[in-house]
Scaffold this motif. Sequence first.
Motif, PDB file in Angstrom:
ATOM      1  N   ASN A  43     -35.869 -22.151 -48.041  1.00  0.00           N
ATOM      2  CA  ASN A  43     -35.941 -23.991 -48.085  1.00  0.00           C
ATOM      3  C   ASN A  43     -36.833 -25.102 -48.357  1.00  0.00           C
ATOM      4  O   ASN A  43     -38.700 -25.150 -47.863  1.00  0.00           O
ATOM      5  CB  ASN A  43     -36.109 -24.521 -46.476  1.00  0.00           C
ATOM      6  CG  ASN A  43     -35.105 -24.412 -45.458  1.00  0.00           C
ATOM      7  OD1 ASN A  43     -34.568 -23.310 -44.763  1.00  0.00           O
ATOM      8  ND2 ASN A  43     -33.989 -24.993 -45.635  1.00  0.00           N
ATOM      9  N   THR A  61     -36.787 -30.329 -49.926  1.00  0.00           N
ATOM     10  CA  THR A  61     -35.331 -29.832 -49.551  1.00  0.00           C
ATOM     11  C   THR A  61     -34.984 -29.965 -48.245  1.00  0.00           C
ATOM     12  O   THR A  61     -36.320 -30.125 -47.149  1.00  0.00           O
ATOM     13  CB  THR A  61     -34.795 -28.709 -49.645  1.00  0.00           C
ATOM     14  OG1 THR A  61     -35.853 -27.120 -48.871  1.00  0.00           O
ATOM     15  CG2 THR A  61     -35.272 -28.829 -51.561  1.00  0.00           C
ATOM     16  N   SER A  62     -34.163 -30.273 -47.727  1.00  0.00           N
ATOM     17  CA  SER A  62     -34.177 -30.975 -46.058  1.00  0.00           C
ATOM     18  C   SER A  62     -32.706 -30.180 -45.686  1.00  0.00           C
ATOM     19  O   SER A  62     -32.277 -29.830 -44.781  1.00  0.00           O
ATOM     20  CB  SER A  62     -33.421 -32.352 -46.324  1.00  0.00           C
ATOM     21  OG  SER A  62     -32.351 -32.380 -46.331  1.00  0.00           O
ATOM     22  N   VAL A  63     -32.179 -29.014 -46.547  1.00  0.00           N
ATOM     23  CA  VAL A  63     -31.193 -27.873 -46.050  1.00  0.00           C
ATOM     24  C   VAL A  63     -31.519 -27.069 -47.335  1.00  0.00           C
ATOM     25  O   VAL A  63     -31.874 -26.793 -47.888  1.00  0.00           O
ATOM     26  CB  VAL A  63     -29.539 -28.496 -46.446  1.00  0.00           C
ATOM     27  CG1 VAL A  63     -29.920 -29.799 -45.495  1.00  0.00           C
ATOM     28  CG2 VAL A  63     -29.401 -29.015 -48.324  1.00  0.00           C
ATOM     29  N   GLU A  64     -31.126 -25.395 -46.538  1.00  0.00           N
ATOM     30  CA  GLU A  64     -30.887 -24.131 -47.473  1.00  0.00           C
ATOM     31  C   GLU A  64     -30.631 -24.626 -48.857  1.00  0.00           C
ATOM     32  O   GLU A  64     -29.208 -24.612 -49.111  1.00  0.00           O
ATOM     33  CB  GLU A  64     -30.866 -23.449 -46.613  1.00  0.00           C
ATOM     34  CG  GLU A  64     -30.755 -21.683 -46.849  1.00  0.00           C
ATOM     35  CD  GLU A  64     -30.639 -20.704 -46.055  1.00  0.00           C
ATOM     36  OE1 GLU A  64     -31.051 -20.843 -45.095  1.00  0.00           O
ATOM     37  OE2 GLU A  64     -29.717 -20.171 -46.851  1.00  0.00           O
ATOM     38  N   ILE A  65     -31.267 -24.150 -49.568  1.00  0.00           N
ATOM     39  CA  ILE A  65     -30.681 -23.588 -50.793  1.00  0.00           C
ATOM     40  C   ILE A  65     -30.497 -22.314 -51.489  1.00  0.00           C
ATOM     41  O   ILE A  65     -31.117 -21.649 -51.010  1.00  0.00           O
ATOM     42  CB  ILE A  65     -31.932 -25.059 -52.004  1.00  0.00           C
ATOM     43  CG1 ILE A  65     -32.269 -26.099 -51.768  1.00  0.00           C
ATOM     44  CG2 ILE A  65     -31.291 -24.871 -53.255  1.00  0.00           C
ATOM     45  CD1 ILE A  65     -31.941 -27.164 -51.571  1.00  0.00           C
ATOM     46  N   LYS A  87     -43.576 -21.532 -50.053  1.00  0.00           N
ATOM     47  CA  LYS A  87     -42.216 -20.860 -48.978  1.00  0.00           C
ATOM     48  C   LYS A  87     -41.218 -19.872 -49.398  1.00  0.00           C
ATOM     49  O   LYS A  87     -40.591 -20.716 -50.872  1.00  0.00           O
ATOM     50  CB  LYS A  87     -41.407 -22.027 -48.963  1.00  0.00           C
ATOM     51  CG  LYS A  87     -41.365 -20.918 -46.952  1.00  0.00           C
ATOM     52  CD  LYS A  87     -39.742 -22.348 -46.153  1.00  0.00           C
ATOM     53  CE  LYS A  87     -40.090 -22.028 -45.011  1.00  0.00           C
ATOM     54  NZ  LYS A  87     -39.233 -23.313 -44.094  1.00  0.00           N
TER      55      LYS A  87
END
Length: 228
Positions: free
Chosen positions: A60, A64-68, A95
């Motif tokens: 993340n 971003t707001s979702v896992e990439i 991160k």
Amino acid sequence: MLISSYDRTIFLIKTVVKLVQATCGLSIRCFLAVLDLAPFPLRSHEVSEDKLFAVMLGGNPAGTSVEIHDVVFAVGPDIESIGGQLLKAWFAPGKAPHVDSWMILDMVDGACISLDTDAAPDGALDLWHVNLGFYEAGKASFVEGHENLFVIASTADEAKARAKQLATRAGSAQLHTDALHRVSDRLAALGSPFRIRVTRTEAAGQPLAHDGYKPFAKDFLKANGFNA
């Protein structure tokens, strides 16, 4: 001490395997698959006994707001030894990512894969990574599905066609190519001296995926400039 014929046979097999690995860079699994082929010539250039890994990283990154997710490549003796290469290949600082899946690319699409420093000639068979996108027919799931395939082909167009032929989602709506990469090019971009060598054999199988969440150690992340 007497040596049985069985012991002599085992010793001979192990010796031949080591010789082929040293001269051709093939894994034992690939060596067994090509026993019925003509002998390989000795090479004057450098070959590698290390393995080629494809690794699915997830994370993340900031913003971003979702896992990439991203697929990266590394070369080493085992999955534990390539952590530094994986972090270097991750596209976002800060991160840290984690490993979601990995595989050893030693047998792919009816061919054995090895590593050496000689680039393949233009038009030669090569290893490609194809990321296909699709939508589930009749479902509105607010997501685009993806399937990652590794295929052997001479050109990008051949790789696309082969991937769609092998895709488990071949019947899905709007199946399309989202990403296409020659794996040798990805290795070169990471500064690796090794390139892909393809040896055709119909006996070769497919790579085995190891799925599951695998985080990096916090001390290791800190030493490599990432936040846990």
